[in-house]
Design an enzyme around this catalytic site. Sequence first.
Site: not given
Lengths: 413, 392, 260
Positions: C63-64, C71, C75, C77, C81, C209
């Site tokens: 596992w990590n 972002h 991804h 938004d 944001h 945006h």
Amino acid sequence: MIDPIKPPRRKNPLLRTRLPASPPRPRSRTSHGFTRAAAEGRFMLQRCEACGSFAYPAREACPSCLSADLAFVDAPRRGMLLAETTARVPSDVYFRERAPWRIGLVKMDCGPTIVAHLHGDCAEGAAICMSLQLDKSGQAVAFAHPEGDTPNMADDKQWREMTADPKFRRVLVTNGRGVIGQEAVAALKAAGAKTVFVGVAEPWRPFAGEERLRDQDGIEIVTLDAADEKSVADLAADIGGKVDILVNTTEYVRPGGLLDRRGTSIARDEIDQAYLGFINLAQAFGPAMRMRGADGINSSAAWVNILSVYALANWPAFGAYSASQAACLSLSHCLRAELRPGGVKVMNLFTGPVDTEWFQMVPPPKVAPRAIAQAIVSGLKGGLEEMYVGDVAEEIRQRLAANPKALERELDR
Amino acid sequence: MINSLRAPYDGVVIAAPVTIPYVRYSIESAQWWIGRALSALVAQAGIKVSDIDGLCVSSFTMGTDSGVGLTQHFGLCVRWLDTIPLGGASAIAGLRKAARAVQARDADIVACVAGDTNHVDSFRLTLENFSRFNQDAVYPYGAGGANASFALIARNYMRTFGVTREDVGRIAVAQRANALRNPHALMKAPLTMEQYLAARPISDPIHLFDCVMPCAGAEAFLVMRDETAASLGLPAARLLSTIERHNAFADDPMQVRGGWAMDVGELYAMAGVKPDDLDVVQTYDDYPVITMMQFEDLGFCGKGEGAAFVRQRDLTIDGDFPHNTSGGQLSVGQAGAAGAYLGLVEGLRQVLGTAGPTQVRNASLALASGFGMINYDRGLASGAAILAGPSR
Amino acid sequence: MQSKNLLELASAISSGAVRVVDLTFTLSPDFPVIVLPPEFGQAAPVRIQEISRYDGRGPAWYWNNVTFGEHTGTHFDAPIHWFTGKDLPNNAVDTMPPKDMIAPACVIDCSSQAAQNPDFLLTVPIVEAWEAKHGRIPERNWVLLRTDWSKKGWRDYANLRDDGAHTPGPNPEVMKWLVEQRGVIGFGTETIGTDAGQAGHLEPPYPAHHFLHGAGRYGLQCLCNLDQLPATGAVVVASPLKIQNGSGSPLRVIALVAPT
């Protein structure tokens, strides 16, 4: 007469690699005055404050007047070689492997007699110049050179054991995106390195100086983001067995301390790049470097860190940066101990504000990136462990030694 | 400069020379070898163990024991005890202390003993813990033992006085001839000058036959008053004189003379003899160049005349200057601290007439010297003693 | 709508009759990220740190720990944001209506124009020309700008020059028009950012945006495989991580495509 060393041939992959043996390590506490001198390239001896005579070996009372006031001071380097011998069959493994090995007894102009390693061009009855060097066990030893230069002087077999000369070695400069890294690449190449690998993170992002790096023989740009453990592991998988000298040129400088910032995102980047990056590099490259410390002419020899002198004393204007550098400094001491069994030196180069963009508002004197690069090369060639580059670094060092509290107040302006 | 002579050694005698034959490697401990020597001492002297009321011991490989551990180990109850860590000067130093003890009646029968074992790593381990100056300022240079330090001294001495390897080789070659008569010598083959010169270099100018062979063994003798010896019917030699000196001539940039040169006049004056009167001389021969220095510093020739001296004299048992008659450490072996005793014990046998195959005819006056503790760049310890046999 | 339609959909997906197209780049440290002026706070780069890998640190498992900014990579938004959406209700990833996470998509192919000009801007006339062929863009649909930018090597993908990034995007007029005249649920691109690389110089700056989030709509970026989608009819599933008051997150974006 020193024969110039020849470029090493390709390593035979079918032969076992010779493991690094160490010369004898034990030293008394008092004799570590020489360790401090050797680390910085100084020549120091104990001198009695009461009667002025120099004493050697290191001791607790003056042999002339029994005063306990023996201080280590910078001492004149000149002496005369009285007698030499060449050990052909030493019983110590390190020296046996490197026999024949020449040592001699030198009468220093300032008084004491010193048993020293000899450069091949030293002659009995002739004047010599003494230095203190850190040998492959990380301890200080005396080394005599002939006065004046002789041809191929740096190629002397015994001298090369004391130093981390870049000549014919392969170097990894971990960060070539900044000017310091680029100047280091140029200086190391000019000093005779066979290959300089230059690490560049985020290769999709262009950077100034990129064209000059790409154009040159013996310089290889490699993808390396020290803060990404997989990136470091992948590069080490490719070239880990070929890194003889690693120069850590991580550069992440932002102004600000604690109260003038909001949140920890910049601090997280500072730790990520400088501290965790250091750990990733050490874990990926350290073991192979440690194992190859006796692997021929291009054996692994040194790990160099460029650190801010403010690692030693926090400068609040760059307070968070200072703290991250302090963390890296401490790690470097851990690394030094862990690499020592391989005979690999960890050299820390402390610099004051550098003449780069993030120190733009700092008044001069500032350190030119080229000066750092030149210090890296001269430090490697001299086998040093601590260097202070530029006036600010040197002054901080002196003020810290004299009175750390005064320095703390003076940095808080 | 002698202002007045020291108190004479009237009434002090040495008896019961003991050598436990050497072996190259031994799995036994130093305590075992010392035990063999103590056992041989009581047997030879015809005494009981409980008669020993003084003990002086020297050893490099006793581990964590010093003299007092040995008292319980061997069932000794002593009223005088010393442990002497002076390397090749330990026998002379031990003899001097034991002599004053029996003279003052602090003890009646003092056993002086040195013994060392030799495991494959004994030599290395002994050297690693030898001295602080060696740790700090010699071993880091690959000396790995005394070889390089003595090489520097030898080089300087030979260069200063024009001594050749052949000059020095005469000492080694003569000692080997003597050793061939000693059934306990570890070196059994003859040695010619050609072989000596051709031998491989160890640390220039020291070559193979300049080096002693470390081994395991023990040597011992008893010190008592003459009336004690007489009551035991024990043949004994009288102690005529001794000298001892440490860190002499510290201002000599390199060592070309040992401490004997400071006190040699007193050595002969106390004994009431001259160098020429001696029948047999046992020097400390680690290395032969140091033997040459002893010839100069003990009054047999002037400083710098050692080479001429060995060219002119015959150092074999039947020669005109019998020297290291059992073969010396170079041919018998160096059993650690017992190397300090080898010459004194052989000298004692010579004046008692019990040296057997190596006996010099009519030997009655012997000199034995010791040297040791190369600390940093020179041997610090030195000493010498003159003994007279019953016939003198 | 009966549940058997849903079951038929599930069955069609399972059999492959309905294709599931992955529009997502693999989340890795190598992927280019947005570069802001150095004086500003920067998004954390993606970091994947192994905790254990069937070894002494954990013998039977791998596992990590993963670090990333909201972002980073492919991804989402959310309206919160941008400053224009900061006060709208349900404007964060944890409060947005879940039904907004599934919506049909209109894919506008401008790949040849973008190939000619890295600073290509989508305009109202271009969209109107598309509508002439494919019909009016329905309300609450995603509009995805296909430029085939995702096929480029990453140096050209980021396309940073000494005056910033040069990547395609929408102009202010088309964004205002898509939001106000067509009621789109969101706008998606193949590039780093819903806005063009040089959008800081538009008026208003960063119009995607500005207008999207100001109207409570969403953004998707770093999409790939848009060339596998029909111009209309695909249904996009885009559900961001439910980060407390989050402004966005890397996510898995998939499209369901019916057989033609």
